[in-house]
Design a protein around this motif. Structure first.
Motif, PDB file in Angstrom:
ATOM      1  N   ASP A 241      32.818  39.656  37.587  1.00  0.00           N
ATOM      2  CA  ASP A 241      32.030  38.840  38.504  1.00  0.00           C
ATOM      3  C   ASP A 241      32.067  37.355  38.133  1.00  0.00           C
ATOM      4  OD1 ASP A 241      30.614  39.082  36.183  1.00  0.00           O
ATOM      5  OD2 ASP A 241      28.694  39.552  37.149  1.00  0.00           O
ATOM      6  N   GLU A 242      32.673  37.005  36.989  1.00  0.00           N
ATOM      7  CA  GLU A 242      32.799  35.610  36.586  1.00  0.00           C
ATOM      8  C   GLU A 242      34.111  34.993  37.078  1.00  0.00           C
ATOM      9  OE1 GLU A 242      30.261  35.769  32.383  1.00  0.00           O
ATOM     10  OE2 GLU A 242      32.463  35.815  32.362  1.00  0.00           O
ATOM     11  N   LEU A 243      35.023  35.858  37.445  1.00  0.00           N
ATOM     12  CA  LEU A 243      36.358  35.390  37.855  1.00  0.00           C
ATOM     13  C   LEU A 243      36.346  34.923  39.305  1.00  0.00           C
ATOM     14  CD1 LEU A 243      38.568  38.163  36.233  1.00  0.00           C
ATOM     15  CD2 LEU A 243      38.158  35.852  35.372  1.00  0.00           C
ATOM     16  N   MET A 244      37.092  33.869  39.563  1.00  0.00           N
ATOM     17  CA  MET A 244      37.298  33.352  40.927  1.00  0.00           C
ATOM     18  C   MET A 244      38.804  33.303  41.170  1.00  0.00           C
ATOM     19  SD  MET A 244      34.578  30.202  40.655  1.00  0.00           S
ATOM     20  CE  MET A 244      35.014  29.846  38.963  1.00  0.00           C
ATOM     21  N   ASP A 245      39.221  33.596  42.372  1.00  0.00           N
ATOM     22  CA  ASP A 245      40.669  33.576  42.634  1.00  0.00           C
ATOM     23  C   ASP A 245      40.968  33.148  44.061  1.00  0.00           C
ATOM     24  OD1 ASP A 245      40.834  36.042  44.406  1.00  0.00           O
ATOM     25  OD2 ASP A 245      40.068  36.949  42.578  1.00  0.00           O
TER      26      ASP A 245
ATOM     27  N   THR B 196      40.487  31.515  38.273  1.00  0.00           N
ATOM     28  CA  THR B 196      39.705  30.515  37.545  1.00  0.00           C
ATOM     29  C   THR B 196      38.432  31.136  36.973  1.00  0.00           C
ATOM     30  OG1 THR B 196      38.551  29.848  39.570  1.00  0.00           O
ATOM     31  CG2 THR B 196      40.540  28.613  38.970  1.00  0.00           C
ATOM     32  N   ILE B 197      37.878  30.416  35.985  1.00  0.00           N
ATOM     33  CA  ILE B 197      36.608  30.799  35.365  1.00  0.00           C
ATOM     34  C   ILE B 197      36.003  29.544  34.755  1.00  0.00           C
ATOM     35  CG2 ILE B 197      37.706  31.399  33.175  1.00  0.00           C
ATOM     36  CD1 ILE B 197      35.592  33.573  32.800  1.00  0.00           C
ATOM     37  N   TYR B 198      34.708  29.468  34.780  1.00  0.00           N
ATOM     38  CA  TYR B 198      34.052  28.326  34.141  1.00  0.00           C
ATOM     39  C   TYR B 198      34.286  28.407  32.635  1.00  0.00           C
ATOM     40  CZ  TYR B 198      31.594  26.998  38.406  1.00  0.00           C
ATOM     41  OH  TYR B 198      31.283  26.590  39.680  1.00  0.00           O
ATOM     42  N   ALA B 199      34.642  27.292  32.060  1.00  0.00           N
ATOM     43  CA  ALA B 199      34.939  27.267  30.637  1.00  0.00           C
ATOM     44  C   ALA B 199      33.648  27.394  29.825  1.00  0.00           C
ATOM     45  CB  ALA B 199      35.660  25.977  30.281  1.00  0.00           C
ATOM     46  N   PRO B 200      33.674  28.218  28.786  1.00  0.00           N
ATOM     47  CA  PRO B 200      32.495  28.313  27.913  1.00  0.00           C
ATOM     48  C   PRO B 200      32.297  27.018  27.127  1.00  0.00           C
ATOM     49  CG  PRO B 200      34.314  29.616  27.051  1.00  0.00           C
ATOM     50  CD  PRO B 200      34.742  29.132  28.393  1.00  0.00           C
ATOM     51  N   PRO B 201      31.143  26.789  26.547  1.00  0.00           N
ATOM     52  CA  PRO B 201      30.872  25.543  25.830  1.00  0.00           C
ATOM     53  C   PRO B 201      31.877  25.257  24.715  1.00  0.00           C
ATOM     54  CG  PRO B 201      28.838  26.784  26.155  1.00  0.00           C
ATOM     55  CD  PRO B 201      29.954  27.674  26.592  1.00  0.00           C
TER      56      PRO B 201
END
Length: 249
Positions: free
Chosen positions: A118-122, A98-103
């Motif tokens: 460092d933005e990726l979550m798994d 997962t990653i936070y979606a950009p605007p």
């Protein structure tokens, strides 16, 4: 450097259900499907992607997408049929990245390509294969019992029909054989009757030509010759009547 990178990595923001294991229940002669629920408890949109170590063995729908804040997505994981070996442990694994979606999102592929490590979550899940236990089998058998009983009760009505047809066929064969036998008897009696008539005619001729014969003897001869054919005709009629009566009944 590696330690700093590990500390900087974000913890998985999505809530997974189930959290660690994807269980697939056999038999595995057909496609087996299990569901994975992804819930976004945050106030930001989250992009997700589902990966597996055995992509040819599974079909995942949807395998990527965006989850709105406070929303959930059900991911269906479909295991393809295979020959199950209980002694072989499954090494298949899944990862939800997962990653936070950009605007502003215009290209999902570009988002994943441009994402920093460092933005990726798994989150990782392992696959577990299970065969039905004895209790489940008994429950399945009990659940399937009423259906055959209902079908059997429906068939109780028309079932005697073939039986009655077979009895009629047997009776018909007996009657045909009896008919043939009686016909043979009638033909035999007719033949004997004809011989007796011929014999009677011959005796009459002899009686007429024999002048020395007494009238009483001639009368006896005529009565004897006439009574025999009549008796045979009566016997033949009895046989025919017996046959007709049996056929009608």
């Amino acid at each position: 450097m590696a330690a700093a990178g590990a500390v900087a990595k974000h913890e998985q923001i999505l809530v997974l259900d189930p959290p660690t294991d994807l269980k697939f229940k056999g038999p595995f002669t057909d496609v087996v499907t299990t569901n994975l629920k992804l819930r976004n408890p945050s106030d930001r949109k989250v992009c997700f992607k589902v990966k597996t170590t055995a992509p040819r063995r599974y079909c995942v729908r949807p395998n990527s997408g965006i989850i709105d804040p406070g929303s959930s997505v059900i991911v269906s994981v479909m295991l393809q049929p295979f020959d199950y070996d209980p002694n072989e442990k499954s090494k298949h694994k899944f990862m939800v990245q997962t990653i936070y979606a950009p605007p502003n999102i215009s290209d999902m592929e570009a988002v994943w390509k441009e994402a920093k490590p460092d933005e990726l979550m798994d989150s990782k899940l392992r696959c577990v294969f299970e065969m039905p236990n004895e209790n489940d089998k008994l429950n399945d058998i009990d659940a399937s019992k009423p259906a055959p009983v209902q079908n059997a009760s429906k068939q109780d009505g028309p079932m005697p029909k073939p039986h009655s047809v077979s009895l009629n066929d047997t009776e018909t064969r007996k009657l045909v054989e009896e008919c043939k036998r009686l016909q043979a008897e009638v033909m035999k009696l007719s033949e004997e009757n004809r011989h007796l008539r011929d014999e009677g005619l011959r005796l009459r001729k002899v009686a007429h030509s024999d002048k020395s014969g007494s009238p009483t003897a001639l009368a006896l001869r005529d009565n004897g010759s006439n009574s025999l054919p009549s008796l045979l005709v009566v016997i033949a009629a009895i046989f025919i009547g017996f046959f007709l009566g049996k056929f009608i009944l």
